[in-house]
Design a protein around this motif. Structure first.
Motif, mmCIF file in Angstrom:
data_model
loop_
_atom_site.group_PDB
_atom_site.id
_atom_site.type_symbol
_atom_site.label_atom_id
_atom_site.label_comp_id
_atom_site.label_asym_id
_atom_site.label_seq_id
_atom_site.Cartn_x
_atom_site.Cartn_y
_atom_site.Cartn_z
ATOM 1 N N THR A 1 6.535 -6.068 -4.393
ATOM 2 C CA THR A 1 5.887 -7.507 -3.079
ATOM 3 C C THR A 1 4.558 -7.385 -4.773
ATOM 4 O O THR A 1 4.814 -8.951 -4.469
ATOM 5 C CB THR A 1 5.079 -6.819 -2.416
ATOM 6 N N GLU B 1 9.533 5.565 -8.555
ATOM 7 C CA GLU B 1 8.440 6.117 -7.586
ATOM 8 C C GLU B 1 8.711 6.148 -6.624
ATOM 9 O O GLU B 1 9.630 5.974 -5.495
ATOM 10 C CB GLU B 1 7.144 5.104 -7.796
ATOM 11 N N GLU C 1 -0.142 -3.331 7.543
ATOM 12 C CA GLU C 1 0.195 -3.295 9.048
ATOM 13 C C GLU C 1 -0.029 -2.240 9.403
ATOM 14 O O GLU C 1 -0.103 -1.624 10.967
ATOM 15 C CB GLU C 1 1.626 -3.502 8.986
ATOM 16 N N CYS D 1 -0.668 7.000 -5.700
ATOM 17 C CA CYS D 1 -0.330 5.788 -7.331
ATOM 18 C C CYS D 1 -0.196 6.431 -8.121
ATOM 19 O O CYS D 1 1.056 6.616 -8.772
ATOM 20 C CB CYS D 1 -0.938 4.391 -7.245
ATOM 21 N N GLY E 1 3.098 -8.334 5.973
ATOM 22 C CA GLY E 1 3.074 -8.669 4.696
ATOM 23 C C GLY E 1 3.963 -10.049 4.336
ATOM 24 O O GLY E 1 3.266 -11.464 4.050
ATOM 25 N N LEU F 1 -0.083 -1.748 -8.808
ATOM 26 C CA LEU F 1 0.999 -1.223 -8.422
ATOM 27 C C LEU F 1 1.349 -0.372 -9.029
ATOM 28 O O LEU F 1 0.547 0.618 -9.263
ATOM 29 C CB LEU F 1 2.526 -2.407 -9.240
ATOM 30 N N GLY F 2 2.344 0.132 -8.429
ATOM 31 C CA GLY F 2 2.623 1.349 -8.375
ATOM 32 C C GLY F 2 2.985 2.600 -10.161
ATOM 33 O O GLY F 2 2.577 1.873 -10.279
ATOM 34 N N PHE G 1 -4.562 -7.995 -5.022
ATOM 35 C CA PHE G 1 -3.416 -7.404 -4.773
ATOM 36 C C PHE G 1 -3.636 -5.827 -5.184
ATOM 37 O O PHE G 1 -4.097 -5.485 -6.213
ATOM 38 C CB PHE G 1 -2.060 -7.905 -5.167
ATOM 39 N N THR G 2 -3.174 -4.704 -4.507
ATOM 40 C CA THR G 2 -2.612 -3.534 -3.871
ATOM 41 C C THR G 2 -1.695 -2.967 -3.648
ATOM 42 O O THR G 2 -1.672 -3.432 -2.796
ATOM 43 C CB THR G 2 -3.779 -2.486 -4.209
ATOM 44 N N GLY G 3 -0.480 -2.796 -4.427
ATOM 45 C CA GLY G 3 0.883 -2.196 -3.617
ATOM 46 C C GLY G 3 1.707 -2.018 -4.022
ATOM 47 O O GLY G 3 1.836 -1.502 -5.670
ATOM 48 N N SER G 4 3.011 -2.199 -3.499
ATOM 49 C CA SER G 4 4.012 -1.870 -4.609
ATOM 50 C C SER G 4 4.283 -2.881 -5.772
ATOM 51 O O SER G 4 3.916 -3.975 -5.611
ATOM 52 C CB SER G 4 4.863 -1.719 -3.825
ATOM 53 N N LYS H 1 -6.793 -8.481 4.118
ATOM 54 C CA LYS H 1 -5.792 -8.095 4.765
ATOM 55 C C LYS H 1 -5.016 -6.699 4.461
ATOM 56 O O LYS H 1 -4.550 -6.861 3.554
ATOM 57 C CB LYS H 1 -3.974 -9.194 4.299
ATOM 58 N N VAL I 1 -4.143 -4.802 0.440
ATOM 59 C CA VAL I 1 -4.448 -3.508 0.098
ATOM 60 C C VAL I 1 -3.307 -2.823 0.527
ATOM 61 O O VAL I 1 -2.742 -2.729 2.632
ATOM 62 C CB VAL I 1 -5.166 -3.032 0.608
ATOM 63 N N PRO I 2 -2.733 -2.046 0.071
ATOM 64 C CA PRO I 2 -1.663 -0.663 1.183
ATOM 65 C C PRO I 2 -2.097 -0.184 1.959
ATOM 66 O O PRO I 2 -3.297 -0.001 2.310
ATOM 67 C CB PRO I 2 -1.012 -0.471 -0.405
ATOM 68 N N TRP I 3 -0.678 0.718 2.265
ATOM 69 C CA TRP I 3 -1.286 1.463 3.502
ATOM 70 C C TRP I 3 -1.916 2.519 3.005
ATOM 71 O O TRP I 3 -2.774 3.793 3.537
ATOM 72 C CB TRP I 3 -0.567 1.912 4.815
ATOM 73 N N ASN I 4 -2.126 3.168 2.071
ATOM 74 C CA ASN I 4 -2.788 5.068 1.122
ATOM 75 C C ASN I 4 -3.772 4.495 0.467
ATOM 76 O O ASN I 4 -4.185 3.026 0.159
ATOM 77 C CB ASN I 4 -2.026 5.186 0.455
HETATM 78 P P1 NAD Z 1 4.279 -3.220 -0.063
HETATM 79 O O1 NAD Z 1 3.353 -4.021 -1.777
HETATM 80 O O2 NAD Z 1 4.640 -2.476 0.593
HETATM 81 O O3 NAD Z 1 2.917 -3.665 0.651
HETATM 82 C C1 NAD Z 1 1.410 -3.828 0.322
HETATM 83 C C2 NAD Z 1 0.206 -4.485 0.589
HETATM 84 O O4 NAD Z 1 0.763 -5.805 0.205
HETATM 85 C C3 NAD Z 1 0.425 -4.483 2.758
HETATM 86 O O5 NAD Z 1 -0.604 -4.754 3.199
HETATM 87 C C4 NAD Z 1 1.835 -5.313 2.696
HETATM 88 O O6 NAD Z 1 1.825 -6.075 3.771
HETATM 89 C C5 NAD Z 1 1.986 -6.885 1.821
HETATM 90 N N1 NAD Z 1 2.788 -7.401 1.112
HETATM 91 C C6 NAD Z 1 3.815 -7.034 2.087
HETATM 92 N N2 NAD Z 1 4.878 -7.846 1.469
HETATM 93 C C7 NAD Z 1 4.008 -9.393 1.462
HETATM 94 C C8 NAD Z 1 4.106 -10.539 0.871
HETATM 95 N N3 NAD Z 1 5.274 -11.154 0.889
HETATM 96 N N4 NAD Z 1 3.367 -11.443 0.155
HETATM 97 C C9 NAD Z 1 1.841 -10.669 0.228
HETATM 98 N N5 NAD Z 1 2.067 -9.551 1.280
HETATM 99 C C10 NAD Z 1 2.363 -8.457 1.539
HETATM 100 O O7 NAD Z 1 2.976 -1.904 -0.436
HETATM 101 P P2 NAD Z 1 2.599 -0.356 0.143
HETATM 102 O O8 NAD Z 1 4.214 0.865 0.481
HETATM 103 O O9 NAD Z 1 1.698 -0.328 0.926
HETATM 104 O O10 NAD Z 1 2.166 0.752 -0.695
HETATM 105 C C11 NAD Z 1 2.518 1.425 -1.986
HETATM 106 C C12 NAD Z 1 2.396 1.211 -3.232
HETATM 107 O O11 NAD Z 1 0.748 0.958 -3.093
HETATM 108 C C13 NAD Z 1 3.296 2.588 -3.820
HETATM 109 O O12 NAD Z 1 3.416 1.341 -4.688
HETATM 110 C C14 NAD Z 1 1.795 2.683 -5.064
HETATM 111 O O13 NAD Z 1 1.695 2.853 -6.050
HETATM 112 C C15 NAD Z 1 1.199 0.866 -4.375
HETATM 113 N N6 NAD Z 1 -0.628 1.716 -5.354
HETATM 114 C C16 NAD Z 1 -1.352 0.713 -6.359
HETATM 115 C C17 NAD Z 1 -2.339 1.619 -6.214
HETATM 116 C C18 NAD Z 1 -3.337 1.220 -7.872
HETATM 117 O O14 NAD Z 1 -4.034 1.215 -7.490
HETATM 118 N N7 NAD Z 1 -1.898 1.231 -8.611
HETATM 119 C C19 NAD Z 1 -3.260 2.096 -5.273
HETATM 120 C C20 NAD Z 1 -2.520 2.888 -4.321
HETATM 121 C C21 NAD Z 1 -1.154 2.103 -3.683
#
Ligand code: NAD
Length: 491
Positions: A240, A393, A186, A292, A216, A259-260, A234-237, A183, A157-160
């Motif tokens: 990633t 974004e 950070e 997001c 990550g 994703l974003g 996975f939730t994040g950018s 996980k 999961v991400p930081w938000n």
């Molecule tokens: P990020 O992609 O940098 O990190 C997300 C997670 O992935 C973190 O736990 C990070 O440690 C981990 N990570 C990073 N590199 C990795 C790798 N190589 N392998 C495996 N894991 C890895 O995202 P962020 O900056 O923490 O969060 C912001 C992003 O998340 C924005 O794009 C936002 O829109 C998106 N988001 C999406 C949703 C959704 O439900 N669609 C919800 C919240 C946030």
């Protein structure tokens, strides 16, 4: 600065096989309070050998069968108890979330914590309802399906909104009988660790949930590449997400990616303008624009543009960044110094590209919190579609206002990006709103409202905002395997 009344800040450990422990190599990372830039505490960092231990524990717990073979009603009891404990510790959890992520306590206490509890309650109901079907096949055969748990699920999961988004995945994965390795990001590991304590107290057997904070590219990568993990949720950018997909392809691991986004919020001239102004301001500035689903593109019909912008700016002026622990604060800091630099970079690019900076645009200073990562609420008007601020974004409190003349043009602008997470539509014309909702390429469409969520309603993206869904009945299929069983009735 306001001091927390309940949150206990202690050094974070890894949760492996029901035990809280340091990492094998002794690594630890600081987690920072974004309102002060001060280190809150140190948290053990899981290296690849710790991830391996967590995977072994989760695999043993899965194969041992205590959890997956337990009757659904017994799994439900644990999840329901977890919801009750979240409620019981709601103030502490909200403070922890606000300290670690900078999200105003007004939001973490009213939205994140109750939503996390509701999510465990909702999926506790599903634990007794995951079932197969009997199917009308040709010939003298009986055919039925069984839905089995997938196995070991890695959740990243991400930081938000770490508590809420973590719960959106942990609750259904556990309800379906899987074992989990979580996980957290950070930047914000503390609420996930507290959730681990709560789930253990609720009666989760050892090894069913393991928590491995860390970077990550180290911890996340070790989890995604591990051959004994069956699925990554996975939730994040986007960037990633692409990396996770590449790594997971090595052993064809199942993945779901949330994703974003760069969500359009479309306001037609026949809308309830005051309600739309309120929602447009909240839609972008809630969580300092880091959600997001942030309504970061405001599409205004030409005839109401000037009047709407005037009201929007008047309301934006009232928003003052403040201490996240102050219940009156509606705008907190960004999560990190890195995010601050990224957002100010986008503001500079908007200015360079010729957009009109109508308000904000700088780092904000909050009395007593001068080192915090605060940004003024920022609005750009006269934004063209080719500008970076209209296409990418930003992850900060920066709104781009775009004009349109008619519904088709609005839909075209809305759908013009590779993102497709969410969208808003404002109009009193019932035919128009439903027609536009159908045409929008987005996983969630909010009509005359914005940012509404419920555990019963699926959430996820179209296009490059990802695939797979969190929440609702929809997400359970992703935490189970379907088996088709044939019986020849003539033998
Ligand atoms: P990020 O992609 O940098 O990190 C997300 C997670 O992935 C973190 O736990 C990070 O440690 C981990 N990570 C990073 N590199 C990795 C790798 N190589 N392998 C495996 N894991 C890895 O995202 P962020 O900056 O923490 O969060 C912001 C992003 O998340 C924005 O794009 C936002 O829109 C998106 N988001 C999406 C949703 C959704 O439900 N669609 C919800 C919240 C946030």
């Amino acid at each position: 600065m306001i001091s927390p009344s309940k949150a206990q800040i202690k050094p974070g450990k890894l949760l492996i096989n029901g035990k809280w422990q340091d990492s094998v190599r002794g690594g630890a990372l600081p987690t920072v309070n974004p309102a002060t830039a001060a280190v809150l505490t140190m948290v053990a960092e899981a290296a690849s050998d710790d991830v391996d231990l967590a995977v072994k524990a989760a695999r043993r717990a899965f194969e041992g069968g205590d959890w997956k073979k337990m009757h659904g009603s017994d799994r439900a009891k644990v999840l329901w108890r977890c919801a009750e404990l979240i409620d019981k510790h709601s103030q502490e959890l909200a403070e922890l979330e606000s300290l670690d992520s900078g999200r105003p306590i007004h939001e973490s206490s009213r939205l994140d914590v109750p939503m996390a509890a509701d999510c465990f309650r909702y999926f506790s109901g599903w634990a007794t309802n995951i079932q197969g079907e009997s199917l009308p096949v040709k010939g003298n055969c009986l055919n039925y399906t069984i839905r089995e748990p997938l196995g070991v699920v890695g959740i990243i999961v991400p930081w938000n909104l770490p508590l809420m988004l973590g719960s959106w995945k942990v609750a259904p994965a556990l309800a379906a009988g899987n074992t989990v390795i979580l996980k957290p990001a950070e930047q914000t590991p503390l609420s996930a660790l507290r959730l681990g304590e709560i789930l253990m107290e609720a009666g989760l057997p050892e090894g069913v949930l393991n928590i491995v904070p860390g970077l990550g590219p180290v911890t996340g990568e070790a989890l995604v590449s591990h051959p004994n993990v069956d699925k990554i949720a996975f939730t994040g950018s986007q960037k990633t997400g692409q990396e996770v997909m590449r790594t997971a392809s090595r052993n064809l691991k199942r993945i779901a990616l949330q994703l974003g986004g760069k969500s359009p919020n479309i306001v037609f001239a026949d809308a309830d303008i005051d309600a739309a102004v309120r929602a447009a301001v909240e839609g972008i500035f809630v969580d300092s624009g880091q959600l997001c689903t942030a309504a970061s593109r405001l599409l205004l019909e030409d005839s109401i543009h000037d009047q709407f912008v005037e009201k929007l700016l008047a309301r934006t002026k009232e928003l003052r960044p403040g201490d996240p622990l102050d219940p009156a604060t509606r705008l907190g800091p960004l999560v990190s110094e890195l995010q601050l630099a990224k957002v100010l970079g986008y503001v500079a690019s908007g200015k360079n590209d010729g957009a009109k900076l109508a308000i904000g645009g700088d780092r904000a200073t909050v009395l007593g919190l001068e080192k915090g990562f605060f940004v003024q609420p920022t609005v750009f008007t006269d934004v063209r579609q080719d500008m970076k601020i209209a296409r990418e974004e930003i992850g900060g409190p920066v709104l781009s206002v775009v004009r349109f003349k008619e519904a088709d043009e609005a839909v075209k602008i809305a759908n013009s990006l590779l993102y497709g997470l969410s969208a808003g539509v404002w109009s009193r014309d019932i035919r128009k709103v439903h027609r536009v909702a159908r045409e929008l390429q987005a996983g969630s469409v909010w009509i005359n409202t914005y940012n509404v969520f419920d555990p019963a309603s699926p959430f996820g993206g179209f296009k490059m905002s990802g695939f797979g869904r969190d929440l609702g009945r929809e997400c359970l299929a992703q935490y189970t395997l379907v088996k088709s069983v044939w019986v020849d009735l003539t033998v």
